[in-house]
Design an enzyme around this catalytic site. Structure first.
Site, PDB file in Angstrom:
ATOM      1  N   LYS A   1       3.129  10.160  -1.027  1.00 21.57           N
ATOM      2  CA  LYS A   1       2.447  10.837  -0.027  1.00 21.57           C
ATOM      3  C   LYS A   1       3.245  11.545   1.045  1.00 21.57           C
ATOM      4  CE  LYS A   1      -1.556   7.804   0.466  1.00 21.57           C
ATOM      5  NZ  LYS A   1      -2.148   7.014   1.184  1.00 21.57           N
TER       6      LYS A   1
ATOM      7  N   ASP B   1       0.976  -1.228   0.004  1.00 24.45           N
ATOM      8  CA  ASP B   1       0.084   0.161   0.199  1.00 24.45           C
ATOM      9  C   ASP B   1       0.848   1.346  -0.045  1.00 24.45           C
ATOM     10  OD1 ASP B   1      -2.175  -1.662   0.291  1.00 24.45           O
ATOM     11  OD2 ASP B   1      -1.786  -1.721   2.318  1.00 24.45           O
ATOM     12  N   GLU B   2       2.024   1.185  -0.648  1.00 21.04           N
ATOM     13  CA  GLU B   2       2.853   2.278  -0.744  1.00 21.04           C
ATOM     14  C   GLU B   2       2.528   3.365  -1.804  1.00 21.04           C
ATOM     15  OE1 GLU B   2       3.963  -0.752  -0.963  1.00 21.04           O
ATOM     16  OE2 GLU B   2       5.428  -1.099   0.746  1.00 21.04           O
TER      17      GLU B   2
ATOM     18  N   GLN C   1       1.651  -6.204  -3.009  1.00 21.03           N
ATOM     19  CA  GLN C   1       2.057  -6.244  -1.571  1.00 21.03           C
ATOM     20  C   GLN C   1       3.462  -5.482  -1.446  1.00 21.03           C
ATOM     21  OE1 GLN C   1       1.237  -9.628  -2.882  1.00 21.03           O
ATOM     22  NE2 GLN C   1      -0.897  -8.648  -2.678  1.00 21.03           N
TER      23      GLN C   1
ATOM     24  N   GLY D   1      -4.311  -4.213  -4.209  1.00 17.61           N
ATOM     25  CA  GLY D   1      -5.067  -3.262  -4.621  1.00 17.61           C
ATOM     26  C   GLY D   1      -4.106  -1.941  -4.929  1.00 17.61           C
ATOM     27  N   HIS D   2      -4.452  -1.568  -6.348  1.00 15.80           N
ATOM     28  CA  HIS D   2      -3.840  -0.373  -6.782  1.00 15.80           C
ATOM     29  C   HIS D   2      -4.972   0.677  -7.139  1.00 15.80           C
ATOM     30  CE1 HIS D   2      -0.187  -2.350  -7.385  1.00 15.80           C
ATOM     31  NE2 HIS D   2      -0.433  -3.191  -8.468  1.00 15.80           N
TER      32      HIS D   2
ATOM     33  N   LYS E   1       1.911   2.126  -5.219  1.00 15.29           N
ATOM     34  CA  LYS E   1       2.594   1.735  -6.265  1.00 15.29           C
ATOM     35  C   LYS E   1       1.678   1.883  -7.675  1.00 15.29           C
ATOM     36  CE  LYS E   1       2.882  -2.454  -4.402  1.00 15.29           C
ATOM     37  NZ  LYS E   1       2.652  -2.463  -3.044  1.00 15.29           N
ATOM     38  N   GLY E   2       0.473   1.872  -7.405  1.00 15.24           N
ATOM     39  CA  GLY E   2      -0.270   2.303  -8.780  1.00 15.24           C
ATOM     40  C   GLY E   2       0.125   3.535  -9.334  1.00 15.24           C
TER      41      GLY E   2
END
Ligand code: IMP
Length: 427
Positions: free
Chosen positions: A330, A13-14, A223, A40-41, A16-17
């Site tokens: 972020k 969840d960094e 992940q 999840g992207h 990546k998308g």
């Protein structure tokens, strides 16, 4: 031969998308090499927001061929609904390629995932409940079902029989559940077969030929490093290898082909599911990070656990992945704090430790040693260059870079496609 790996440097969840998407326009192939629809992207294109779970984010870039590699586990029902969801929004998905060697997440593996977690009680892993672990277990136990098996009914039936042989004993005798009928599973899988067929290909051959032809291939990890089955916080990990080596096995390319390995690093830390997390916050700062950062799982909708940046983990990610660059995401979420704590080392049983301990017991006892960096109050979302950032934000980035062991080549300052500062080009 430009082959890049892009992976999470923390617990997933960094963001990546966003990074993959940023490169998408200049990349010929985007390849997922492990995991499944546990990922999840979120990709924001213009005013459209897309949540992808199984499909590579390259699916949103018209010139790019998205590939699901052999190391991925595929839930056909999720695949088809994700594809039709995109088609309804006008996205062309016809270029998708799926390895015939990828393993199928069968309905019984989703069941086994859920009942096992319930059985574990407070020792549960906190999985996404998508059948990921049991499907990889079947693969290693050599009772897995591969995409190619859908095209030979007799083989498929034999394999489902073999897989259910032991599982039905466990389900009925240990978990007190009803046995699963072979025919029903075979019928459901055959129903997917024709719909998936147009996408199935020898992806290993195609990708190696593409690299020989000097195409740009981007390997997209799901992940993150600390969720890696070998290098993560075992047993609180996923069941595949998100680390850089996974790109080679999960896509069938040799390590000599990889030219760049980019770690996606959030400016603070989050984690979903159970397991140790030294910088986790239980106070209003943690709540603020969760609220401002929108830290809720794309796949499960669970709140993410939040904490300050952990440089020990970042250094570890640099090491186990051979990172050449970081993409810091972020940074804008940290705007407004007077001071920002950064974990520079751990204290374990009274001793200062600079590197991630290999012992699970030690890691569970690790307490963060913080340095306090001056914060900034200015809005940074419009910054286009590093020089546009306030001095203290520049200082924060530089400090993270020095502590983490690889250059920070891009910085995310907002969720939109254009809210990124590029320092060194990735291509
Ligand atoms: P599984 O991958 O569903 O088996 O879950 C194993 C662990 O990995 C759990 O702690 C999950 O919350 C975590 N996990 C799986 N996928 C992701 C992801 O995409 N981001 C963050 N955590 C994940």
């Amino acid at each position: 031969m430009p082959a890049l790996v892009l992976l999470g440097a923390q617990w997933g969840d960094e963001g990546k998308g966003k990074a993959t998407d940023l490169l998408g326009g200049s990349v010929d192939y985007v390849v997922r090499y492990q995991g499944g629809n546990n990922a999840g992207h979120t990709v924001v294109v213009g005013d459209q927001k897309y949540a992808l779970h199984l499909l590579p984010s390259g699916i949103l870039s018209p010139g790019c061929t998205p590939v699901i590699g052999n190391g991925v586990v595929v839930d056909p029902s999720v695949l088809l609904s994700e594809l039709s969801g995109l088609n309804e929004r006008g996205v062309d998905t016809s270029k998708l390629l799926i390895s015939g060697n990828a393993h199928i997440i069968t309905p019984y593996n989703v069941t086994v995932d859920k009942v096992t977690e319930r059985f574990l009680g407070k020792r549960k892993i906190g999985t996404t409940g998508r059948g990921i672990g049991p499907t990889y277990a079947d693969k290693i136990n050599r009772v897995g079902i591969r995409v190619q098996d859908l095209y030979d009914e007799s083989i498929l039936t034999q394999k489902v029989e073999a897989a259910l042989d032991v599982k039905n004993q466990v389900l009925t005798k240990l978990f007190n559940r009803r046995a699963i009928a072979v025919d029903q599973v075979v019928e459901e899988l055959l129903d997917y077969a024709e719909k998936i067929k147009p996408y199935v290909a020898d992806t290993v051959l195609i990708l190696n030929q593409a690299l020989d032809d000097d195409k740009v291939v981007l390997f997209e990890g799901g992940q993150g490093t600390l969720l890696d089955i070998d290098h993560g916080t075992y047993p609180f990990v996923t069941s595949s290898n998100p680390t850089a080596g996974g790109a080679c096995t999960g896509a069938g390319v040799g390590p000599t082909k990889i030219s760049r390995v980019i770690g996606i690093l959030k400016a603070y830390t989050t984690r979903v599911g159970s397991g140790p997390f030294p910088t986790e916050l239980f106070d209003e700062d943690g709540e603020a990070l969760r609220r401002i950062g929108g830290e809720r799982g794309v796949t499960t909708g669970r709140d993410r656990r939040c904490g300050w940046f952990d440089a020990v983990i970042a250094r570890y990610a640099t090491r186990v992945n051979g990172l050449t660059d970081f993409f810091l995401t972020k940074l804008d979420v940290l705007t407004g704090w007077e001071q920002i704590p950064v974990c520079v080392a751990y204290e374990i049983d009274g001793e200062r430790v600079e590197e991630l301990p290999y012992s699970q017991t030690d890691f569970h006892h690790a307490k963060p040693v913080y340095e306090y960096l001056p914060g900034w109050q200015e809005d940074i979302t419009k910054a286009k260059t590093f020089a546009d950032l306030p001095k203290n934000a520049q200082g924060y980035v530089k400090a993270l870079e020095d502590m983490s062991g690889a250059p920070i080549s891009a910085i995310g300052v907002g969720p939109g496609r254009d809210e990124t500062i590029e320092i060194n080009s990735f291509l």
